[in-house]
Design an enzyme around this catalytic site. Structure first.
Site, PDB file in Angstrom:
ATOM      1  N   CYS A 123     -17.111 -52.469  44.179  1.00  0.00           N
ATOM      2  CA  CYS A 123     -15.694 -52.268  43.758  1.00  0.00           C
ATOM      3  C   CYS A 123     -15.350 -51.983  42.354  1.00  0.00           C
ATOM      4  CB  CYS A 123     -14.795 -53.577  44.005  1.00  0.00           C
ATOM      5  SG  CYS A 123     -14.843 -54.191  45.587  1.00  0.00           S
ATOM      6  N   ASP A 124     -14.382 -51.178  41.974  1.00  0.00           N
ATOM      7  CA  ASP A 124     -13.811 -51.128  40.702  1.00  0.00           C
ATOM      8  C   ASP A 124     -12.301 -50.736  40.758  1.00  0.00           C
ATOM      9  OD1 ASP A 124     -15.044 -50.173  38.009  1.00  0.00           O
ATOM     10  OD2 ASP A 124     -13.490 -48.623  38.486  1.00  0.00           O
ATOM     11  N   SER A 125     -11.730 -51.153  39.676  1.00  0.00           N
ATOM     12  CA  SER A 125     -10.470 -50.890  39.675  1.00  0.00           C
ATOM     13  C   SER A 125      -9.875 -50.284  38.206  1.00  0.00           C
ATOM     14  CB  SER A 125      -9.760 -52.278  39.531  1.00  0.00           C
ATOM     15  OG  SER A 125      -9.898 -52.791  41.117  1.00  0.00           O
TER      16      SER A 125
END
Length: 190
Positions: free
Chosen positions: A57-59
């Site tokens: 995941c990456d935000s």
């Protein structure tokens, strides 16, 4: 263990002509994919790939048409909060799931966007929050599940994605690969 800045720069030219939201979704998904693939490689190299589901995941915060990652310094975090206070932004979270089963692997990716409204903070509140160090190494410069929670006054969309992992999107991506989400609970059942 990936260099997020180098990855963004490497892929930036390919993504640059996209509208801001599409650019944010593509960027966070690319970073999530790089992270998941790095873990998959380590597991393959160790020979530990019988039946593994990897979630990367990456935000990033899309604010005023620009992407904001981790501030890293108090000065950047302070300035970002002075701009964000009383305004809205979109937290974009990219996900990649890789299912490793022996020599076989399958991969699915997607992104989710959640609209946030930030409180009208005083300079003293911003300074106190930045002094905790919490906003320095988190996407957008805030958390929802710790000290920064009171500074987000409204959430439109997936609460889980703001924490960093959209459980509904992860379930859907797993289902697209034929993984029955409740089967992931089996090791917890007693």
């Amino acid at each position: 263990g990936i260099d997020e800045d180098a990855c963004r720069e490497r892929n930036g030219e390919l993504l640059d002509p996209l509208p801001p939201l599409e650019y944010a979704e593509a960027t966070t998904t690319l970073l999530a994919t790089e992270k998941a693939r790095a873990v998959a490689k380590r597991l393959r190299d160790a020979g530990d790939v019988d039946d593994v589901l990897i979630i990367g995941c990456d935000s990033m915060l899309l604010f005023n048409g620009e992407l904001a990652g981790k501030p890293h310094t108090p000065e950047v975090a302070r300035e970002r909060w002075r701009t964000m206070r009383g305004n809205e932004g979109d937290l974009v979270t990219g996900h990649t799931l890789i299912h490793l089963a022996g020599e076989n692997s399958e991969e699915r990716s997607g992104a989710v966007t959640t609209r946030l409204t930030f409180a009208q903070l005083s300079d003293a509140e911003i300074d106190a929050y930045v002094a905790t160090g919490e906003p320095l190494e988190v996407a957008g410069g805030f958390t929802l599940d710790a000290l920064g929670g009171p500074f987000v006054t409204r959430i439109e969309g997936d609460y889980h994605s703001v924490i960093g992992l959209s459980l509904p999107l992860a379930r859907q991506l797993a289902a697209d690969m034929g993984v029955f989400w409740p089967s992931l609970w089996a090791s917890q059942a007693r």
